[in-house]
Design a protein around this motif. Structure first.
Motif, mmCIF file in Angstrom:
data_model
loop_
_atom_site.group_PDB
_atom_site.id
_atom_site.type_symbol
_atom_site.label_atom_id
_atom_site.label_comp_id
_atom_site.label_asym_id
_atom_site.label_seq_id
_atom_site.Cartn_x
_atom_site.Cartn_y
_atom_site.Cartn_z
ATOM 1 N N TYR A 166 1.483 6.789 -7.021
ATOM 2 C CA TYR A 166 0.490 7.751 -7.488
ATOM 3 C C TYR A 166 0.938 9.183 -7.210
ATOM 4 N N LEU A 167 1.508 9.413 -6.044
ATOM 5 C CA LEU A 167 1.965 10.767 -5.706
ATOM 6 C C LEU A 167 3.107 11.198 -6.617
ATOM 7 N N PHE A 168 4.028 10.297 -6.912
ATOM 8 C CA PHE A 168 5.120 10.620 -7.837
ATOM 9 C C PHE A 168 4.585 10.942 -9.234
ATOM 10 N N TYR A 169 3.638 10.138 -9.700
ATOM 11 C CA TYR A 169 3.110 10.327 -11.049
ATOM 12 C C TYR A 169 2.334 11.638 -11.177
ATOM 13 N N GLN A 170 1.632 12.042 -10.127
ATOM 14 C CA GLN A 170 0.749 13.207 -10.230
ATOM 15 C C GLN A 170 1.430 14.525 -9.863
ATOM 16 N N THR A 171 2.522 14.473 -9.118
ATOM 17 C CA THR A 171 3.195 15.705 -8.695
ATOM 18 C C THR A 171 3.645 16.577 -9.866
ATOM 19 N N PHE A 207 2.232 17.382 -12.459
ATOM 20 C CA PHE A 207 1.122 18.138 -13.027
ATOM 21 C C PHE A 207 0.747 19.344 -12.179
ATOM 22 N N LEU A 208 1.394 19.475 -11.016
ATOM 23 C CA LEU A 208 1.185 20.657 -10.198
ATOM 24 C C LEU A 208 1.907 21.853 -10.819
ATOM 25 N N PRO A 209 1.435 23.062 -10.575
ATOM 26 C CA PRO A 209 2.079 24.253 -11.150
ATOM 27 C C PRO A 209 3.560 24.332 -10.792
ATOM 28 N N GLY A 210 4.405 24.546 -11.788
ATOM 29 C CA GLY A 210 5.833 24.720 -11.586
ATOM 30 C C GLY A 210 6.624 23.444 -11.431
ATOM 31 N N MET A 211 5.973 22.276 -11.581
ATOM 32 C CA MET A 211 6.653 21.002 -11.361
ATOM 33 C C MET A 211 6.869 20.224 -12.654
ATOM 34 N N ALA A 212 6.538 20.802 -13.794
ATOM 35 C CA ALA A 212 6.607 20.067 -15.059
ATOM 36 C C ALA A 212 8.022 19.603 -15.390
ATOM 37 N N SER A 213 9.029 20.356 -14.949
ATOM 38 C CA SER A 213 10.408 19.984 -15.261
ATOM 39 C C SER A 213 10.836 18.683 -14.591
ATOM 40 N N LEU A 214 10.078 18.262 -13.593
ATOM 41 C CA LEU A 214 10.407 17.027 -12.867
ATOM 42 C C LEU A 214 9.645 15.822 -13.395
ATOM 43 N N MET A 215 9.013 15.972 -14.553
ATOM 44 C CA MET A 215 8.181 14.905 -15.100
ATOM 45 C C MET A 215 8.950 13.583 -15.237
ATOM 46 N N THR A 216 10.105 13.612 -15.881
ATOM 47 C CA THR A 216 10.830 12.366 -16.134
ATOM 48 C C THR A 216 11.342 11.706 -14.853
ATOM 49 N N PRO A 217 12.055 12.432 -13.965
ATOM 50 C CA PRO A 217 12.549 11.743 -12.761
ATOM 51 C C PRO A 217 11.435 11.249 -11.844
ATOM 52 N N LEU A 218 10.362 12.053 -11.688
ATOM 53 C CA LEU A 218 9.285 11.624 -10.804
ATOM 54 C C LEU A 218 8.480 10.486 -11.421
ATOM 55 N N SER A 219 8.313 10.515 -12.733
ATOM 56 C CA SER A 219 7.624 9.406 -13.389
ATOM 57 C C SER A 219 8.428 8.115 -13.257
ATOM 58 N N PHE A 220 9.742 8.227 -13.336
ATOM 59 C CA PHE A 220 10.582 7.046 -13.161
ATOM 60 C C PHE A 220 10.456 6.510 -11.738
ATOM 61 N N LEU A 221 10.445 7.412 -10.750
ATOM 62 C CA LEU A 221 10.277 6.973 -9.370
ATOM 63 C C LEU A 221 8.913 6.317 -9.171
ATOM 64 N N GLY A 222 7.885 6.872 -9.813
ATOM 65 C CA GLY A 222 6.568 6.258 -9.742
ATOM 66 C C GLY A 222 6.554 4.883 -10.371
ATOM 67 N N ARG A 223 7.271 4.747 -11.476
ATOM 68 C CA ARG A 223 7.369 3.445 -12.154
ATOM 69 C C ARG A 223 8.059 2.425 -11.262
ATOM 70 N N PHE A 279 0.823 -1.218 0.000
ATOM 71 C CA PHE A 279 0.000 0.000 0.000
ATOM 72 C C PHE A 279 0.856 1.267 0.000
ATOM 73 N N LEU A 280 1.939 1.259 0.787
ATOM 74 C CA LEU A 280 2.788 2.440 0.841
ATOM 75 C C LEU A 280 3.412 2.722 -0.520
ATOM 76 N N LEU A 281 3.925 1.700 -1.172
ATOM 77 C CA LEU A 281 4.565 1.882 -2.476
ATOM 78 C C LEU A 281 3.551 2.278 -3.544
ATOM 79 N N LEU A 282 2.340 1.702 -3.493
ATOM 80 C CA LEU A 282 1.302 2.121 -4.427
ATOM 81 C C LEU A 282 0.947 3.592 -4.202
#
Length: 260
Positions: A58-63, A65-81, A51-54
Motif C-alpha cells: 500500500y505504501l509503495f502504491y500510494q507514494t 501520488f505525493l507531490p513531486g513523486m509522480a516520476s516514480l510511479m512505474t518502479p514503485l507500482s512494480f514494487l507494490g505489485r 501483514f508487513l508485505l501488505l
C-alpha cells in the motif's frame, strides 16, 4: 463545479484510506515478527510477513501520488505489485501450515498459488507490463490474479470451517470462545481480501480503456480494505466489550447433542 469538488474529495478520501491501511498493516506486523523472533514459531513469522508485505504494498502504491513523486510511479507500482504477490503467497503458506500441514493437496495449493504469482509477474514484465494494469491485453495478468485470490478464498473457507467446529466445542466448555470467534474473523478477513481482488478486475479494465480509476471502484476497494483491517484489529486487539459479547453469545446459544 460542485460535482467535480465532490469527486475530488472522494478520491482524496480513498487515497488517505489506502495510505492508512498500509500504515496499519505495517504496524500490526511488528509485534508478530518480534514474537516469532522470541518463540521461533513459523505461523507467527509467516503472518507477520503477510501483514508487513501488505503494508509495504500500500505504501509503495500510494507514494507516487505525493507531490513531486509522480516520476516514480512505474518502479514503485512494480514494487507494490511484487509485495502484494509475496504477501498472498505467504498467506497461502500460513494457511497450509496452520490448517492443512499434513495434506498433500494443501502443499500443492500453497506452492501452486506462489508459482502462478511468480509466473504471472515475470511473464507480464517480459511483455512490458510492469504495473499489471492491462488485463485485456496481457493474459498473464490472470495467472497472477488467480494465484493471489486463491489464498484469500482458502483462508476464508478454512476459517469458517474451523469456526463451526470450535464453536460447538466452546458451548460445552471444550474450547475457548475467543479462539473459536477468531476463526470466524479469519473467514471474514479472507472474504475482504478476495473482495479487493474482485474489485481489481473492473478497476484495471477501466484504467486500461480510459486511463482513469472510477470513484466507485476506489470506494469499493476502501470498503474491503477497511473490513480487512477491522478483522485484524478484532483478531489481535479485541476490546473487552467485544470479548464479553463473544463469550455471552456462546453461552446463550442452544447446545447441540453432539459437540463434534
Amino acid at each position: 463545479m460542485q460535482r467535480f469538488a465532490e469527486t475530488e474529495t472522494m478520491e482524496d478520501s480513498a487515497y488517505l484510506a489506502q495510505l492508512l491501511t498500509g500504515v496499519f498493516y505495517t504496524a500490526a506486523a511488528l509485534p508478530l515478527l518480534r514474537l516469532a523472533a522470541r518463540t521461533g514459531q513459523h505461523p507467527e513469522r509467516l503472518l507477520g510477513w503477510v501483514f508487513l508485505l501488505l503494508g509495504l504494498s500500500y505504501l509503495f502504491y500510494q507514494t507516487p501520488f505525493l507531490p513531486g513523486m509522480a516520476s516514480l510511479m512505474t518502479p514503485l507500482s512494480f514494487l507494490g505489485r511484487v509485495a502484494t504477490g509475496a504477501a498472498m503467497a505467504a498467506l497461502a503458506f500460513f494457511t497450509r501450515l496452520v490448517f492443512r500441514s499434513q495434506t498433500r493437496w494443501g502443499r500443492t495449493l500453497a506452492y501452486g498459488s506462489a508459482a502462478l504469482i511468480v509466473l504471472g509477474i515475470c511473464a507480464s514484465v517480459a511483455r512490458g507490463d510492469w504495473e499489471g494494469l492491462t488485463p485485456l491485453a496481457n493474459p498473464f495478468f490472470w495467472l497472477e490474479w488467480a494465484g493471489e485470490i486463491a489464498p484469500a478464498l482458502w483462508v476464508s473457507v478454512e476459517g469458517f470451517r474451523q469456526h463451526r467446529s470450535a464453536t460447538k466445542r466452546a458451548r460445552f466448555g471444550l474450547a475457548d470462545p475467543i479462539v473459536a470467534n477468531r476463526f470466524f474473523i479469519w473467514g471474514v478477513f479472507g472474504i475482504a481480501q478476495a473482495g479487493t481482488m474482485l474489485v481489481l478486475i473492473p478497476m484495471n479494465i477501466e484504467y486500461e480503456l480510459h486511463g482513469t480509476f472510477s470513484t466507485w471502484a476506489d470506494s469499493a476497494m476502501s470498503a474491503c480494505e477497511t473490513l480487512s483491517i477491522a478483522m485484524v484489529w478484532l483478531a489481535f486487539f479485541p476490546p473487552a466489550m467485544y470479548r464479553r459479547w463473544v463469550e455471552q453469545s456462546v453461552r446463550a446459544a442452544p447446545q447441540e447433542a453432539n459437540p463434534s
